[in-house]
Write an enzyme that holds these catalytic residues in place. Structure first.
Site, PDB file in Angstrom:
ATOM      1  N   SER A 235       0.833  -1.188   0.000  1.00  0.00           N
ATOM      2  CA  SER A 235       0.000   0.000   0.000  1.00  0.00           C
ATOM      3  C   SER A 235       0.882   1.258   0.000  1.00  0.00           C
ATOM      4  CB  SER A 235      -0.958  -0.058   1.195  1.00  0.00           C
ATOM      5  OG  SER A 235      -1.966   0.898   1.106  1.00  0.00           O
ATOM      6  N   ASP A 460      -8.359  -3.745  -6.965  1.00  0.00           N
ATOM      7  CA  ASP A 460      -8.013  -3.194  -5.652  1.00  0.00           C
ATOM      8  C   ASP A 460      -8.740  -1.868  -5.440  1.00  0.00           C
ATOM      9  OD1 ASP A 460      -6.627  -1.859  -3.499  1.00  0.00           O
ATOM     10  OD2 ASP A 460      -4.922  -3.172  -3.835  1.00  0.00           O
ATOM     11  N   HIS A 489      -6.775  -6.136  -0.958  1.00  0.00           N
ATOM     12  CA  HIS A 489      -5.611  -5.264  -0.785  1.00  0.00           C
ATOM     13  C   HIS A 489      -4.506  -6.035  -0.063  1.00  0.00           C
ATOM     14  CE1 HIS A 489      -3.830  -1.320  -0.836  1.00  0.00           C
ATOM     15  NE2 HIS A 489      -3.666  -1.296   0.475  1.00  0.00           N
TER      16      HIS A 489
END
Length: 527
Positions: A235, A460, A489
């Site tokens: 991320s 995502d 994710h």
């Protein structure tokens, strides 16, 4: 990136990641060429790294209240607050490790980890070894697993913007405005929040940038005695990795970037959050279709349209009368956003909702309402949100004219209503931020950068697929593994042999496929 907070009546509430969430990170002009600091910062990080290499890390048992038990060890690394002034004020960064489980011959060094945010702590990473996580047993033989709290986070000179108990207090105002008065109220809250950040953490704010965190990462590398960095970023951690790879290309050995933030300057950070609203709606629609498919289990609706209707009815009822006096629309978004974020939340979210519809309100209240007795957890939530704002607001310029925010979010809300306004209020403090906002780093390949492995699912919600494509173009020689028709994710944490075996091979041997790879999706969640 992390989507964890929506500004509300007194501060903020859990809402959505991250972009982390968590949740993704911005870049101040990393070399500072636009403001004359670049040479000084480059010299400063070299000085700090040299000092750290000499000092090393004094590894000891972790403090009892950190929740990290032996054989995990903890220590500290000292870094400058301002790299342009390496002899000025210092801060200490908390680090931890689990040594590799293999033989001396098998060991390849340390693998550092960042889970996202900005604002996420990586200190739980070594627990993947103590928990004997089967996805990481091969890698654990080769590497010490090293986690750290980035600057401003957790135990590393933590910052704050508001009293934590006020921050979590519920119910918050509905993020979706009914009137101009509602918008004015949210704008006032955002401005007050920004002012609170300046009052409580003003000394830290100018230095809470992704490039500075990347410089910290290089100092940690030196303190570990590692000539080159092995790094896993998820991320926002992918943006941190991209910035590190740009600033320190010759210091990279292996780098896996999972669920990628688009590193283009035009995307960091205002545009990134708008793009996130679209992607969240797409994955929300995927979840509704799954719930409808399993209507025999949940009884919410046998078509996505009926599930959406039930959601809007739940939202409206909670707005009129908060559930348990605590759970209104903002709190509902904070809980339900977990479903578009992670497949692992699909069944739990649907089950909790189904139980509520059957008359059991307790499970929904427990899941969505704050626990005012959890002082440590509330402090961590407030700190995470403070860092999220501090980094994203400092990393890049944000629109200061409310008309821009109003126009863009009003337009998006028409087609993508699930997260748009909640996301807008979470980021609005950046419009009145009390510290300098920098120019994002131009992420690109520089001499010495080895092949980087990029992993991404196509659906995502927190970090849209286009970000992986963009980074792949910018990092020459990188390889992209695409998990097609999936959207959870954090792909490297899921069971998908097509992905897992390639990540292992890269970390263990440095080898990548000759071409990019497309994998079929991991298993669909079961009800």
């Amino acid at each position: 990136m992390r989507r964890t907070t929506v500004l509300g009546s007194a501060g903020a509430l859990v809402a959505g990641t991250l972009i982390a969430g968590a949740m993704a990170a911005p870049a101040a002009s990393a070399h500072g060429r636009h403001h004359g600091r670049g040479d000084a910062e480059a010299r400063g990080v070299a000085v700090a790294a040299q000092r750290a290499a000499k000092a090393g890390i004094d590894w000891k048992d972790c403090p009892a209240d950190w929740g990290l038990t032996a054989p995990i060890q903890c220590g500290w690394v000292t870094v400058p607050l301002d790299y342009a002034k390496p002899n000025g004020k210092k801060i200490e960064l908390a680090v931890d490790r689990h040594v590799s489980t293999g033989t001396k011959r098998e060991r390849q060094g340390a693998l550092l980890y960042n889970p996202g945010g900005p604002g996420g702590s990586g200190l739980r990473f070594p627990a993947r070894i103590t928990a004997e996580n089967p996805l990481w047993t091969k890698t654990a033989k080769a590497y010490d697993f090293v986690g750290f709290d980035p600057r401003g986070v957790g135990h590393s000179a933590p910052i704050s913007c508001v009293d934590p108990q006020e921050f979590v207090k519920a119910p918050k105002a509905d993020p979706v405005p009914d009137s101009e008065a509602d918008k004015l109220a949210q704008r006032k809250l955002a401005r007050e929040y920004a002012e609170g950040c300046g009052e409580r953490s003003g000394e830290m704010l100018p230095h809470m940038t992704t490039p500075n965190t990347a410089r910290d990462l290089d100092v940690i590398r030196a303190a570990l005695g590692e000539k080159k960095l092995n790094f896993l970023g998820v991320s926002y951690g992918t943006y941190l990795g991209a910035v590190y790879g740009t600033l320190f290309p010759a210091h990279v050995r292996r780098m896996v970037l999972d669920s990628v933030v688009d590193p283009s300057r035009k995307n960091i950070w205002y545009r990134a959050n708008l793009n996130q609203d679209i992607a969240f709606q797409t994955r929300w629609d995927d979840w509704k279709a799954w719930v409808a498919k399993h209507d025999d289990v949940y009884g919410i609706g046998d078509t996505p349209q009926k599930v959406e209707k039930a959601w809007l009815e739940l939202r409206a009822a909670a707005k009129e009368k908060p559930i348990g006096g605590l759970v209104g629309p903002a709190e509902l978004i904070g809980f339900f956003q977990g479903a578009p974020y992670y497949d692992s939340a699909w069944a739990r979210t649907a089950r909790t909702w189904s139980a509520y519809r059957a008359g059991d309100t307790r499970a929904l209240i427990d899941a969505a309402a704050p626990d005012m007795s959890d002082l440590a957890g509330n402090a961590a939530s407030e700190n995470g949100n403070a860092v999220y704002n501090a980094v994203e607001c400092a990393d890049a310029p944000w629109p200061t004219d409310w008309r821009t925010w109003d126009r863009d979010n009003t337009r998006l809300h028409e087609k993508y209503p699930f997260m748009t306004w909640a996301n807008a209020w979470m980021n609005l403090p950046c419009a009145t931020w009390p510290a300098k906002q920098r120019t994002p780093l131009d992420v690109k390949t520089r001499k010495g950068l080895p092949p980087v492995l990029i992993v991404q699912s196509t659906r995502d919600a927190a970090t849209p697929y286009a970000g992986a494509v963009e980074l792949h173009k910018r990092f020459k020689g990188s390889r992209l593994i695409t998990e097609k028709d999936a959207g959870s994710h954090g792909v490297t944490g899921l069971v998908n042999p097509c992905v897992n075996e390639r990540v292992d091979a890269y970390l263990l041997t440095g080898k990548t496929d000759r071409r990019d790879v497309t994998c079929t999706p991991h298993a669909t969640p079961k009800p």
